[in-house]
Design a protein around this motif. Structure first.
Motif, PDB file in Angstrom:
ATOM      1  N   PRO A  66       1.044  -1.485  -0.006  1.00  0.00           N
ATOM      2  CA  PRO A  66      -0.073  -0.132  -0.530  1.00  0.00           C
ATOM      3  C   PRO A  66       0.608   0.914  -0.368  1.00  0.00           C
ATOM      4  O   PRO A  66       0.514   1.900  -0.813  1.00  0.00           O
ATOM      5  N   GLY A  67       1.907   1.279   0.839  1.00  0.00           N
ATOM      6  CA  GLY A  67       2.594   2.970   0.531  1.00  0.00           C
ATOM      7  C   GLY A  67       3.406   2.365  -0.176  1.00  0.00           C
ATOM      8  O   GLY A  67       3.969   4.075  -1.091  1.00  0.00           O
ATOM      9  N   GLN A  68       3.848   2.162  -0.855  1.00  0.00           N
ATOM     10  CA  GLN A  68       4.554   1.749  -2.117  1.00  0.00           C
ATOM     11  C   GLN A  68       3.872   2.179  -3.492  1.00  0.00           C
ATOM     12  O   GLN A  68       4.195   3.601  -4.362  1.00  0.00           O
ATOM     13  N   VAL A  69       2.501   1.968  -3.167  1.00  0.00           N
ATOM     14  CA  VAL A  69       1.522   2.220  -4.449  1.00  0.00           C
ATOM     15  C   VAL A  69       1.824   3.812  -4.512  1.00  0.00           C
ATOM     16  O   VAL A  69       1.697   5.117  -5.180  1.00  0.00           O
ATOM     17  N   VAL A  70       1.045   3.891  -2.753  1.00  0.00           N
ATOM     18  CA  VAL A  70       0.300   5.327  -2.652  1.00  0.00           C
ATOM     19  C   VAL A  70       1.817   6.662  -3.168  1.00  0.00           C
ATOM     20  O   VAL A  70       1.629   7.427  -3.427  1.00  0.00           O
ATOM     21  N   LEU A  71       2.489   6.337  -2.503  1.00  0.00           N
ATOM     22  CA  LEU A  71       4.379   7.304  -3.179  1.00  0.00           C
ATOM     23  C   LEU A  71       4.574   7.609  -4.639  1.00  0.00           C
ATOM     24  O   LEU A  71       4.767   8.349  -5.171  1.00  0.00           O
ATOM     25  N   LEU A  72       3.769   6.203  -5.007  1.00  0.00           N
ATOM     26  CA  LEU A  72       3.936   6.152  -6.669  1.00  0.00           C
ATOM     27  C   LEU A  72       3.472   7.200  -7.252  1.00  0.00           C
ATOM     28  O   LEU A  72       3.246   7.565  -8.622  1.00  0.00           O
ATOM     29  N   LEU A  73       2.252   6.818  -6.600  1.00  0.00           N
ATOM     30  CA  LEU A  73       0.977   8.134  -7.774  1.00  0.00           C
ATOM     31  C   LEU A  73       1.323   8.884  -6.764  1.00  0.00           C
ATOM     32  O   LEU A  73       1.167   9.584  -8.287  1.00  0.00           O
TER      33      LEU A  73
END
Length: 344
Positions: A253-260
Motif C-alpha cells: 500500500p505505501g509503495q503504491v501511494v508513493l508511486l501515485l
C-alpha cells in the motif's frame, strides 16, 4: 538561473503543495501520535531483545543470524526514526526548519530502506542454503560484514540523496504532495526501487516454496526419510508464507501511494491515507522480529533467559551443564560446532 527558496519556511512548501498544516492538535492527530509512539516502543523493545539474544548466544554466531541481527538493528533504527517523526508532526511540523524536516524524512527513508534490503539479503541467503541442503551458509564472517556494510551504504545513499540535491526547493512545480520538500521524481525512484526488491523477494521465496513442496512430495514416497526433516520442511513453508503475506500487506500500500504521488496523480487522494500506510510499513519492523526470531525455538529460549535474568541472578541455584538431547545431537555440524535447527 533557477529561483531557489532555501530561506523559506516549511509552511511555504506545504502551502505550495496544498497539504494541510494545522496549528492545533486535533483528535485525529493525537490518536495517530499515540498509536505511533506505542508501535515505536514495541518495535524498539522486541528488536533490542533480538540483538541481545544473538550477541550472548554463541549458537547464533552464523551468517543468517548476523543478517537477522542487522535486520533487527535496521528495524530498531526504524523505530527510533518513527518516534522522532511522532515528536515532530502535527502542529509541530510548522515549527521545523528545513534542515530538521529533511533530517526527519532522511531517518525514515534510511531505516526503511535498510530494513527492506536486509529482507532481500536474508531471502537470498535462505535460497542458497535450502538448495544446498544446509542449515547455515558457508559464507565467511568477513563477507557477511562486507554485505552488512553495503546494505547500510545503500540505505544511507537513498536516504540522504534528497537532502543533498534531489529536492524541489528550486523547482516548486515538481514538489510532492505527501512530502512537500521532496521532488516527485525521487518518490517515483524510491517506490520503484522498493517494488523491484519486493518482486525479487517474491521470485526467490516462490522458488523456495516450489522446491520445498516438490522435495516433500518426493520424500513422502519413501518411508525411510526422517520425520524431523519433514517437520523442518513444513515449518519452512509456513515461514515463507508468513513472510510473503506480511511483506505484501505492510509494504505494497505505501509503495503504491508513493508511486501515485510521484507520478503526479491529481485524482488520487494520497494525503488521506499517508499516515496510515507509513504506520503499516513501520509495523512490518515488528512483524520481522516475530517471524524471523520467535519461530526459532532456540531464540525463544534465549529470550526467556534474558527476560528472567534478574530471577537467575538472585537465585542461589547454579545451573549445571545440560546434556544434549537427541535434537541437539542431530544439529552438530561436521566441525563439531553447534548449528541451530531453525525454521527461518
Amino acid at each position: 538561473m533557477k529561483n531557489c527558496f532555501y530561506n523559506e519556511t516549511v509552511g511555504f512548501f506545504y502551502n505550495n503543495s496544498r497539504k494541510e498544516l494545522t496549528t492545533y492538535w486535533r483528535t485525529k492527530d493525537v490518536l495517530v501520535v499515540a498509536l505511533g509512539l506505542t508501535v515505536s516502543v514495541i518495535v524498539l523493545l522486541t528488536n533490542l531483545l533480538v540483538i541481545t539474544a544473538i550477541i550472548i548466544n554463541r549458537r547464533f554466531h552464523y551468517p543468517i543470524y548476523y543478517l537477522l541481527g542487522n535486520l533487527a538493528a535496521a528495524d530498531l533504527f526504524a523505530g527510533i526514526a518513527y518516534m522522532f517523526l511522532m515528536f515532530h508532526t502535527g502542529p509541530r511540523t510548522a515549527e521545523l526548519s528545513l534542515k530538521t524536516w529533511f533530517i526527519r524524512q532522511s531517518l525514515l527513508d534510511t531505516s526503511l530502506t535498510a530494513s527492506v534490503v536486509n529482507l532481500l539479503a536474508i531471502a537470498v541467503e535462505r535460497h542458497q542454503t535450502v538448495f544446498t541442503m544446509q542449515l547455515h551458509s558457508k559464507m565467511s564472517n568477513q563477507r557477511v560484514m562486507i554485505l552488512i556494510f553495503c546494505i547500510w551504504v545503500t540505505a544511507l545513499l537513498l536516504g540522504l540523496i534528497p537532502s543533498y540535491g534531489w529536492h524541489c526547493l528550486c523547482a516548486l512545480e515538481k514538489c510532492s504532495r505527501m512530502a512537500p520538500l521532496y521532488s516527485r521524481s525521487y518518490l517515483t525512484f524510491w517506490a520503484i526501487s522498493n517494488l523491484v526488491i519486493f518482486l525479487i523477494m517474491v521470485v526467490v521465496y516462490t522458488h523456495i516454496f516450489i522446491y520445498v513442496k516438490r522435495k516433500m512430495t518426493r520424500m513422502s514416497k519413501h518411508t525411510s526419510f526422517h520425520p524431523r526433516y519433514k517437520e523442518t520442511m513444513i515449518s519452512l513453508v509456513k515461514t515463507v508464507t508468513i513472510i510473503l503475506s506480511a511483506f505484501v500487506i505492510c509494504w505494497t500500500p505505501g509503495q503504491v501511494v508513493l508511486l501515485l504521488d510521484g507520478l503526479g496523480c491529481k485524482s488520487c487522494n494520497v494525503l488521506a491515507v499517508e499516515k496510515y500506510v507509513l504506520l503499516l510499513a513501520e509495523i512490518n519492523s515488528l512483524i520481522n522480529a516475530i517471524v524471523y526470531s520467535y519461530r526459532d525455538n532456540e531464540m525463544r529460549n534465549t529470550f526467556r533467559r534474558i527476560l528472567c535474568f534478574v530471577c537467575y541472578r538472585n537465585s542461589k541455584y547454579t545451573p549445571t551443564v545440560v546434556k544434549l538431547n537427541t535434537t541437539d545431537r542431530r544439529t552438530l555440524s561436521q566441525n563439531g560446532h553447534f548449528t541451530v535447527d531453525s525454521s527461518i
